[in-house]
Write a protein that holds these residues in place. Structure first.
Motif, PDB file in Angstrom:
ATOM      1  N   TRP A 141       0.553  -1.121  -0.122  1.00 45.29           N
ATOM      2  CA  TRP A 141       0.273   0.332   0.252  1.00 45.29           C
ATOM      3  C   TRP A 141       0.343   1.325   0.128  1.00 45.29           C
ATOM      4  N   LEU A 142       2.010   1.313   0.813  1.00 46.89           N
ATOM      5  CA  LEU A 142       3.043   2.681   1.092  1.00 46.89           C
ATOM      6  C   LEU A 142       3.686   2.080  -0.371  1.00 46.89           C
ATOM      7  N   SER A 143       3.818   1.986  -1.407  1.00 46.53           N
ATOM      8  CA  SER A 143       4.578   1.728  -2.532  1.00 46.53           C
ATOM      9  C   SER A 143       3.493   2.093  -3.399  1.00 46.53           C
TER      10      SER A 143
ATOM     11  N   LYS B  15       5.643  -3.075  14.371  1.00 41.92           N
ATOM     12  CA  LYS B  15       6.503  -3.310  12.402  1.00 41.92           C
ATOM     13  C   LYS B  15       5.868  -2.468  11.687  1.00 41.92           C
ATOM     14  N   LEU B  16       4.835  -2.058  11.921  1.00 39.53           N
ATOM     15  CA  LEU B  16       3.938  -1.436  10.782  1.00 39.53           C
ATOM     16  C   LEU B  16       5.151   0.461  10.582  1.00 39.53           C
ATOM     17  N   VAL B  17       5.284   1.027  11.880  1.00 34.71           N
ATOM     18  CA  VAL B  17       6.119   2.186  11.702  1.00 34.71           C
ATOM     19  C   VAL B  17       7.465   2.201  10.970  1.00 34.71           C
ATOM     20  N   ASP B  18       7.550   0.872  11.712  1.00 36.24           N
ATOM     21  CA  ASP B  18       9.441  -0.067  11.042  1.00 36.24           C
ATOM     22  C   ASP B  18       8.845   0.683   9.148  1.00 36.24           C
ATOM     23  N   GLN B  19       7.745  -0.289   8.666  1.00 36.75           N
ATOM     24  CA  GLN B  19       7.627  -0.328   7.596  1.00 36.75           C
ATOM     25  C   GLN B  19       6.994   1.410   6.519  1.00 36.75           C
TER      26      GLN B  19
END
Length: 359
Positions: A99-101, A132-136
């Motif tokens: 989703w970020l990409s 984990k989401l913050v790291d991603q």
């Protein structure tokens, strides 16, 4: 002049205009991330979008792989609000990187965890998923700005324990955020709990109705507009969702007299054992725009600032000095901006009265 010469001259003129045209600033890309409270239909996003537009924040682009789902008003409705999703599953299945990409956000605003609470996921497990989401997010954008909500109350008829589980999660979020925030990629906690009633602001004990959507939009707005670097109304004082008394009551903000054309309003937005989150709203009270501002206060309870965003903070003994960032020092007449901080406290946490000086 021949037709060919005239055509060449016209093309050169067009190219010259294109080269001379100044580049437009890229829109700030904002991803709303969560479950059905965010996306199905999540009409607080429509209210927030129009509130931002009316406040002058027009250089923004809401992003997500999901489209708008109505709400009856025009708005930029792209989002990442997946109905029924658990934040723990999204983390375990590594769904966020794609989703970020696809959307490349600069800011993520996350209200996530309601279904995890409903599914009796331990608070520590939910916070590990948040981490984990913050790291991603930071792997996608090292300077990602992150707004994390203390989730709205929930009281579904099929889950009498959910109300207290939500309290446990919300009480743990500020401490988690304090340990995870960085100067380059700050995490700002947004209190969506305080003042929200499941009986009057939801239609089923979980999902917001019209009044709930308005309350959510009003809570997101000050935090988001502060990151965007512009004016916003002073936020209401927030309190911890704890069902037991806080070690020290959260005081209501009191404007200081200020000096040189600005005032500063200090608010404790959340407090937990040994730590708290605060905000200070700086308002230009002069007739001319400011070039910069400096806010100072003196702690009386041994408090120590450990993190700050929206301003550069230094502390010498009990005295704290916060200067504007490069992007939020200029305030028009009557405009305001909010900076936030995390601090420790021990024994008592009295609210100081800050002073403001404008350049």
């Amino acid at each position: 002049m021949s037709k060919r010469s005239a055509l060449v001259a016209a093309l050169l003129l067009v190219l010259g205009l294109l080269v001379a045209r100044p580049a437009e600033a890229a829109a700030v890309r904002i991803m709303p991330l969560g479950d059905s409270i965010t996306g199905s239909p999540g009409c607080w996003r429509a209210l927030l979008w129009n509130k931002l537009q009316n406040g002058g924040f027009t250089g923004i682009d809401m992003v997500g792989t999901l489209p708008a789902q109505g709400c009856g008003v025009p708005y930029d409705g792209d989002n990442e609000g997946h109905g029924g999703y658990l934040v723990t599953n999204v983390a375990d299945q590594n769904q966020l990187p794609a989703w970020l990409s696809a959307t490349r956000p600069d800011i993520v605003m996350m209200h996530f965890g309601t279904n995890d609470v409903w599914s009796n996921k331990p608070t520590a497990t939910i916070l590990a998923a948040y981490g984990k989401l913050v790291d991603q997010m930071r792997a996608s954008n090292p300077t990602m700005k992150i707004l994390v909500a203390q989730i709205i109350p929930m009281n579904p008829g099929t889950c009498p324990e959910c109300a207290q589980r939500a309290v446990a999660l919300n009480n743990a979020i500020p401490g988690w955020a304090a340990s995870k925030t960085t100067a380059a990629s700050p995490i700002v906690v947004v209190d969506q709990w305080t003042g929200f009633s499941t009986s009057t602001d939801t239609y089923d004990g979980v999902h917001p109705n019209d009044s709930g959507n308005q309350k959510m939009a009003d809570k997101w707005y000050p935090a988001l507009s502060a990151l965007l670097g512009g004016a916003q109304p002073s936020p209401s004082p927030n309190t911890s969702p704890s069902t037991s008394p806080s070690p020290s009551p959260t005081p209501s903000p009191s404007p200081s007299p200020g000096s040189a054309g600005c005032t500063a309003t200090y608010t404790i937005t959340n407090q937990w054992g040994g730590g708290f989150q605060g905000e200070v709203t700086v308002k230009n009270t002069g007739a001319a725009p400011t070039r910069g501002w400096t806010v100072t206060w003196t702690f009386a309870g041994g408090q120590q600032v450990t993190q700050a965003w929206g301003g550069t903070a230094t502390q010498s003994g009990a005295k704290v000095t916060v200067k504007n960032e490069s992007w939020n020092g200029s305030l028009g007449a009557g405009a305001s901006v909010t900076f936030g901080f995390i601090a420790s406290w021990n024994g008592s946490n009295p609210a100081p009265v800050p002073a403001c000086a404008a350049a």
